[in-house]
Design an enzyme around this catalytic site. Structure first.
Site, PDB file in Angstrom:
ATOM      1  N   ALA A  66       0.871  -1.181   0.000  1.00 31.01           N
ATOM      2  CA  ALA A  66       0.000   0.000   0.000  1.00 31.01           C
ATOM      3  C   ALA A  66       0.905   1.227   0.000  1.00 31.01           C
ATOM      4  CB  ALA A  66      -0.895  -0.023   1.222  1.00 31.01           C
ATOM      5  N   GLY A 111       0.606  -5.054   0.705  1.00 31.58           N
ATOM      6  CA  GLY A 111      -0.594  -5.146  -0.128  1.00 31.58           C
ATOM      7  C   GLY A 111      -0.337  -5.842  -1.456  1.00 31.58           C
ATOM      8  N   GLU A 114      -0.547  -9.441  -0.699  1.00 32.74           N
ATOM      9  CA  GLU A 114      -1.974  -9.721  -0.457  1.00 32.74           C
ATOM     10  C   GLU A 114      -2.760  -9.754  -1.775  1.00 32.74           C
ATOM     11  OE1 GLU A 114      -1.897  -6.472   2.452  1.00 32.74           O
ATOM     12  OE2 GLU A 114      -2.941  -7.817   3.812  1.00 32.74           O
ATOM     13  N   GLU A 134       4.705  -5.214   7.185  1.00 33.97           N
ATOM     14  CA  GLU A 134       3.954  -4.163   7.888  1.00 33.97           C
ATOM     15  C   GLU A 134       4.440  -3.928   9.316  1.00 33.97           C
ATOM     16  OE1 GLU A 134       2.607  -6.511   6.006  1.00 33.97           O
ATOM     17  OE2 GLU A 134       1.138  -5.609   4.661  1.00 33.97           O
TER      18      GLU A 134
HETATM   19  N1  COA Z   1       4.573   3.107  -0.675  1.00 31.57           N
HETATM   20  C1  COA Z   1       4.958   4.299  -1.186  1.00 31.57           C
HETATM   21  N2  COA Z   1       6.081   4.460  -1.880  1.00 31.57           N
HETATM   22  C2  COA Z   1       6.849   3.379  -2.091  1.00 31.57           C
HETATM   23  C3  COA Z   1       6.515   2.105  -1.594  1.00 31.57           C
HETATM   24  C4  COA Z   1       5.311   2.002  -0.860  1.00 31.57           C
HETATM   25  N3  COA Z   1       4.881   0.829  -0.349  1.00 31.57           N
HETATM   26  N4  COA Z   1       7.489   1.237  -1.939  1.00 31.57           N
HETATM   27  C5  COA Z   1       8.395   1.946  -2.639  1.00 31.57           C
HETATM   28  N5  COA Z   1       8.016   3.236  -2.743  1.00 31.57           N
HETATM   29  C6  COA Z   1       8.715   4.341  -3.410  1.00 31.57           C
HETATM   30  C7  COA Z   1       9.917   4.816  -2.621  1.00 31.57           C
HETATM   31  O1  COA Z   1       9.517   5.717  -1.585  1.00 31.57           O
HETATM   32  C8  COA Z   1      10.727   5.490  -3.696  1.00 31.57           C
HETATM   33  O2  COA Z   1      10.137   6.738  -3.987  1.00 31.57           O
HETATM   34  P1  COA Z   1      11.094   8.049  -4.254  1.00 31.57           P
HETATM   35  O3  COA Z   1      11.901   7.687  -5.472  1.00 31.57           O
HETATM   36  O4  COA Z   1      10.114   9.152  -4.484  1.00 31.57           O
HETATM   37  O5  COA Z   1      11.924   8.195  -3.039  1.00 31.57           O
HETATM   38  C9  COA Z   1      10.459   4.590  -4.921  1.00 31.57           C
HETATM   39  O6  COA Z   1       9.247   3.881  -4.629  1.00 31.57           O
HETATM   40  C10 COA Z   1      11.560   3.586  -5.154  1.00 31.57           C
HETATM   41  O7  COA Z   1      11.737   2.815  -3.978  1.00 31.57           O
HETATM   42  P2  COA Z   1      13.166   2.587  -3.285  1.00 31.57           P
HETATM   43  O8  COA Z   1      12.943   2.245  -1.847  1.00 31.57           O
HETATM   44  O9  COA Z   1      14.070   3.726  -3.574  1.00 31.57           O
HETATM   45  O10 COA Z   1      13.670   1.311  -4.114  1.00 31.57           O
HETATM   46  P3  COA Z   1      14.641   0.149  -3.620  1.00 31.57           P
HETATM   47  O11 COA Z   1      14.956  -0.651  -4.813  1.00 31.57           O
HETATM   48  O12 COA Z   1      15.774   0.700  -2.814  1.00 31.57           O
HETATM   49  O13 COA Z   1      13.759  -0.744  -2.601  1.00 31.57           O
HETATM   50  C11 COA Z   1      11.781  -1.903  -1.858  1.00 31.57           C
HETATM   51  C12 COA Z   1      12.631  -1.436  -3.056  1.00 31.57           C
HETATM   52  C13 COA Z   1      10.482  -2.466  -2.432  1.00 31.57           C
HETATM   53  C14 COA Z   1      12.518  -3.007  -1.080  1.00 31.57           C
HETATM   54  C15 COA Z   1      11.498  -0.716  -0.927  1.00 31.57           C
HETATM   55  O14 COA Z   1      10.965   0.363  -1.695  1.00 31.57           O
HETATM   56  C16 COA Z   1      10.523  -0.992   0.189  1.00 31.57           C
HETATM   57  O15 COA Z   1      10.871  -1.598   1.183  1.00 31.57           O
HETATM   58  N6  COA Z   1       9.252  -0.532   0.033  1.00 31.57           N
HETATM   59  C17 COA Z   1       8.250  -0.584   1.070  1.00 31.57           C
HETATM   60  C18 COA Z   1       7.729  -1.976   1.246  1.00 31.57           C
HETATM   61  C19 COA Z   1       6.682  -2.010   2.338  1.00 31.57           C
HETATM   62  O16 COA Z   1       6.930  -1.763   3.497  1.00 31.57           O
HETATM   63  N7  COA Z   1       5.460  -2.383   1.945  1.00 31.57           N
HETATM   64  C20 COA Z   1       4.366  -2.514   2.849  1.00 31.57           C
HETATM   65  C21 COA Z   1       3.575  -1.267   2.920  1.00 31.57           C
HETATM   66  S1  COA Z   1       2.194  -1.482   4.032  1.00 31.57           S
END
Ligand code: COA
Length: 259
Positions: A66, A111, A114, A134
């Site tokens: 999400a 999400g 999910e 989460e």
């Molecule tokens: N919600 C909002 N933005 C998200 C996102 C999410 N769940 N997951 C990634 N993004 C955004 C990042 O903030 C970043 O935005 P920016 O360029 O404006 O800073 C962009 O997507 C790229 O992500 P980044 O973290 O730089 O890429 P990465 O390759 O280093 O890491 C992930 C990839 C998926 C491991 C990492 O983004 C992550 O852990 N995301 C969150 C996962 C999460 O907690 N999901 C559950 C949410 S309830």
């Protein structure tokens, strides 16, 4: 209908729905949830669509959860409303009478995991990762993850993933039964279409009944055995049953019409 955050591509009975927020790892904001909900409602009425593939734009993420930026300032009331909308979408996917396959082309987190789990089938590309992170945010899954992960992976592994928040790779997901198959990234969509094409050769009403019977197993308000008995009986009144049994006896391929 015009969509802002998803792409639709229709080819030979299969609607491919792509979450199109590549710069945000295809994170599910409220707009994506609303658009996917609309599509899933529409396909029920659309006789041309026989099956659906859900995937994410780009090569890195299926859906990385999400949208954290969007819900960061939510209070409990907004959080619950968000969860209810997400659940409604996941239930719509799971109860779709037409098969829905998640082509998991990268991170399927929160999400995203999910969303994949609500689909009937999942194929993961070799670079896919699954997780429910989460707890790192002081949250729990809100789109059915605490329930469907137990259904797919079993209680022990589900609790481990839910409490550690750690990701697993595609190979581990296959071992757990979380995915049906692993594909090379460039073959992912072809493999998804090939699997759905096999199913699309069968009688559509029978496929819908199979989905409903299997869902009934997980629904404590319904007796799955009774659901099966009723769907089995109802099958005899379909033209497809008459065609399927006649084709067998006449040693030819059945031509199903979904009636
Ligand atoms: N919600 C909002 N933005 C998200 C996102 C999410 N769940 N997951 C990634 N993004 C955004 C990042 O903030 C970043 O935005 P920016 O360029 O404006 O800073 C962009 O997507 C790229 O992500 P980044 O973290 O730089 O890429 P990465 O390759 O280093 O890491 C992930 C990839 C998926 C491991 C990492 O983004 C992550 O852990 N995301 C969150 C996962 C999460 O907690 N999901 C559950 C949410 S309830």
């Amino acid at each position: 209908m015009e969509y802002q955050s998803i792409l639709l591509d229709f080819h030979e009975g299969i609607l491919t729905v792509t979450v199109n927020r590549e710069s945000k790892m295809n994170a599910l904001n409220l707009e994506v949830i609303a658009e996917l909900t609309q599509v899933m409602r529409d396909i029920r009425k659309d006789e041309h669509t026989r099956a659906v593939i859900l995937t994410g734009a780009g090569h890195k993420a299926f859906v990385a959860g999400a949208d954290i930026a969007e819900f960061a300032a939510f209070d409990s009331e907004e959080g619950e409303a968000m969860s209810r909308d997400g659940h409604a979408l996941m239930n719509l996917i799971e109860s779709s009478p037409k098969p829905v396959l998640a082509a998991v082309n990268g991170y399927a987190l929160g999400g995203g995991c999910e969303l994949a789990m609500a689909c009937h089938l999942r194929i993961a590309s070799t670079n896919a990762h699954f997780g429910q992170p989460e707890v790192n945010l002081g949250l729990i899954p809100g789109y059915g993850g605490t329930q469907r992960l137990v259904q797919l992976a079993g209680k022990s592994r589900a609790l481990e993933m839910l409490m550690t928040g750690e990701m697993i790779d595609a190979g581990e997901a296959l071992k757990l039964g979380l995915v049906n198959k692993i594909s090379e990234p460039e073959e992912l969509l072809n493999d998804a279409r090939a699997l759905l094409s096999k199913i699309m050769k069968k009688a559509p009403l029978a496929i819908a009944k199979v989905i409903d019977c299997v869902n009934a197993f997980y629904d404590n308000k319904r007796d799955g055995f009774e659901v099966e008995i009723r769907h089995f009986g109802a099958s005899f009144d379909t033209q497809d049953f008459k065609e399927g049994s006649r084709a067998f006896l006449e040693k030819r391929k059945a031509r199903f019409t979904g009636k």
